[in-house]
Design a protein around this motif. Structure first.
Motif, PDB file in Angstrom:
ATOM      1  N   THR A 181       0.839  -1.198   0.000  1.00 54.99           N
ATOM      2  CA  THR A 181       0.000   0.000   0.000  1.00 54.99           C
ATOM      3  C   THR A 181       0.871   1.244   0.000  1.00 54.99           C
ATOM      4  O   THR A 181       1.762   1.381   0.842  1.00 54.99           O
TER       5      THR A 181
ATOM      6  N   SER B 193       0.981   5.437   0.287  1.00 52.02           N
ATOM      7  CA  SER B 193       0.217   6.535   0.884  1.00 52.02           C
ATOM      8  C   SER B 193       0.577   7.838   0.202  1.00 52.02           C
ATOM      9  O   SER B 193       1.722   8.047  -0.213  1.00 52.02           O
TER      10      SER B 193
ATOM     11  N   SER C 224      -2.197  11.915   4.492  1.00 53.98           N
ATOM     12  CA  SER C 224      -2.035  10.609   3.841  1.00 53.98           C
ATOM     13  C   SER C 224      -3.333   9.833   3.777  1.00 53.98           C
ATOM     14  O   SER C 224      -3.384   8.636   4.047  1.00 53.98           O
TER      15      SER C 224
ATOM     16  N   LYS D 219      -4.787   6.239  -0.789  1.00 56.90           N
ATOM     17  CA  LYS D 219      -3.923   5.071  -0.864  1.00 56.90           C
ATOM     18  C   LYS D 219      -3.960   4.479  -2.262  1.00 56.90           C
ATOM     19  O   LYS D 219      -4.931   4.624  -3.001  1.00 56.90           O
TER      20      LYS D 219
ATOM     21  N   GLN E 229       5.754   4.297  -0.301  1.00 59.09           N
ATOM     22  CA  GLN E 229       5.462   3.244   0.671  1.00 59.09           C
ATOM     23  C   GLN E 229       5.907   3.647   2.071  1.00 59.09           C
ATOM     24  O   GLN E 229       7.092   3.793   2.347  1.00 59.09           O
TER      25      GLN E 229
ATOM     26  N   GLY F  85       4.068   2.872   6.203  1.00 61.06           N
ATOM     27  CA  GLY F  85       2.883   2.465   6.952  1.00 61.06           C
ATOM     28  C   GLY F  85       2.029   1.482   6.169  1.00 61.06           C
ATOM     29  O   GLY F  85       2.300   1.144   5.017  1.00 61.06           O
ATOM     30  N   ASP F  86       0.987   0.977   6.808  1.00 57.03           N
ATOM     31  CA  ASP F  86      -0.058   0.164   6.173  1.00 57.03           C
ATOM     32  C   ASP F  86       0.435  -1.137   5.549  1.00 57.03           C
ATOM     33  O   ASP F  86      -0.255  -1.735   4.726  1.00 57.03           O
ATOM     34  N   ASN F  87       1.626  -1.606   5.900  1.00 62.25           N
ATOM     35  CA  ASN F  87       2.162  -2.820   5.282  1.00 62.25           C
ATOM     36  C   ASN F  87       2.695  -3.811   6.317  1.00 62.25           C
ATOM     37  O   ASN F  87       3.613  -4.584   6.039  1.00 62.25           O
TER      38      ASN F  87
ATOM     39  N   SER G  22       6.273   0.715  11.242  1.00 62.28           N
ATOM     40  CA  SER G  22       6.029   1.136   9.869  1.00 62.28           C
ATOM     41  C   SER G  22       7.337   0.989   9.098  1.00 62.28           C
ATOM     42  O   SER G  22       8.365   1.529   9.509  1.00 62.28           O
TER      43      SER G  22
END
Length: 304
Positions: free
Chosen positions: A138, A140, A146, A149, A177, A179-181, A207
């Motif tokens: 993902t 951001s 942010s 996405k 890229q 966060g969110d991973n 992160s």
């Protein structure tokens, strides 16, 4: 592959048959039997045995400065800019010292606290592509919040989306890229070692990010964080909670640095510094901060 043996009786604390081995945080240099010098910051894998004299033999299986070549690009369009540093530094401090002097009030760059060479080795470009190329990550948007996405394959991102910040693209339309991973890179992040500055009941969330040259996130706030650059460099701009920095949340960090920084630095200069691999920046809760990557950058943050 490098095989060598050094004998040293004090490289680990509390050595006995019933306890785990722990680094004594000195990260010394060792002279090998062949006369070479090994910096423990470069050690990737090792075996530790006791010999007949109850000394310790450290058998280096792989050394990152021999086996890994940096394939992340250091090229940058920012060479002509000055990047001062006025954030305090601390080396080998204790948990009590950290809590007393920095935890609630003061950003600090922590030095010589841990050895993350194995993690750095694992984050070399070719190794990440070998493991994660077909995994979806993902991205951001690089504005202050942010919200937007995008999901793409990791191999596509590394191959086609980290060439650097486009001068003509604003923050909302710049994606990278961070966060969110956690699910994708969970096993990788498990190999990362934090400085010993957390209470036993603190469990940070991580992160893991990769970004192109001159990208970054404009000023934003969140809880306390420990941030480390694994490859490349990252410049940080900080303001305390009571000072709201002058910026547009959708103007990229690059444009802010080129067009606004010189004036702001004369009237209300930020705390700032360029973070290098092996250095960990601690930012207390609700401090405003912005980032600017210098060259391609691989980085990790622990939110506490």
């Amino acid at each position: 592959m490098l095989f060598t043996v050094v004998t040293w009786s004090t490289i680990f604390d509390d050595v006995n048959d019933n306890e785990d081995y722990h680094w004594n945080n000195q990260l010394p240099l060792f002279m090998t039997t062949d006369g070479d010098v090994i910096d423990m910051n470069d050690v990737v894998l090792f075996l530790l045995i006791k010999n007949a004299d109850c000394l310790l033999e450290l058998i280096v299986i792989a050394s990152s400065n021999k086996l890994a070549t940096e394939s992340w690009s250091n090229e940058t369009i920012l060479d002509s800019l000055s990047f001062p540093c006025n954030i305090p530094r601390a080396s080998k401090i204790t948990l009590q010292q950290f809590q007393t002097h920095y935890r609630e009030t003061t950003p600090v760059i922590l030095e010589n606290m841990v050895n993350n060479s194995p993690f750095r080795y694992a984050c070399e470009k070719d190794r990440l592509l070998e493991l994660y190329s077909d995994q979806f990550v993902t991205l951001s948007s690089a504005n202050s919040y942010s919200y937007d996405k995008k999901v793409i394959e990791f191999g596509d991102y590394i191959g086609n989306h980290i060439s650097g910040q486009d001068f003509n693209v604003n923050g909302a339309d710049t994606y990278y890229q961070f966060g969110d991973n956690a699910i994708v890179f969970g096993s990788l992040v498990d190999g990362y070692v934090l400085p010993d500055v957390l209470d036993a009941d603190q469990f940070p969330s991580f992160s893991f990010g990769i970004a192109g040259d001159a990208t970054g996130v404009p000023f934003h706030v969140h809880g306390a964080v420990l941030a480390e650059v694994i490859w490349g460099k990252k410049h940080w701009f900080l303001y305390p909670p009571e000072e709201f920095p002058a910026f547009n949340p959708d103007v990229t960090s690059l444009i802010w640095r080129l067009e606004n920084y010189d004036f702001i630095s004369q009237t209300n200069p930020p705390m700032e510094c360029t973070l290098l691999p092996g250095e960990v920046l601690y930012i207390p809760s609700h401090w405003h901060h912005s980032t600017l990557n210098i060259g391609q950058s691989v980085f990790i943050s622990a939110f506490i």
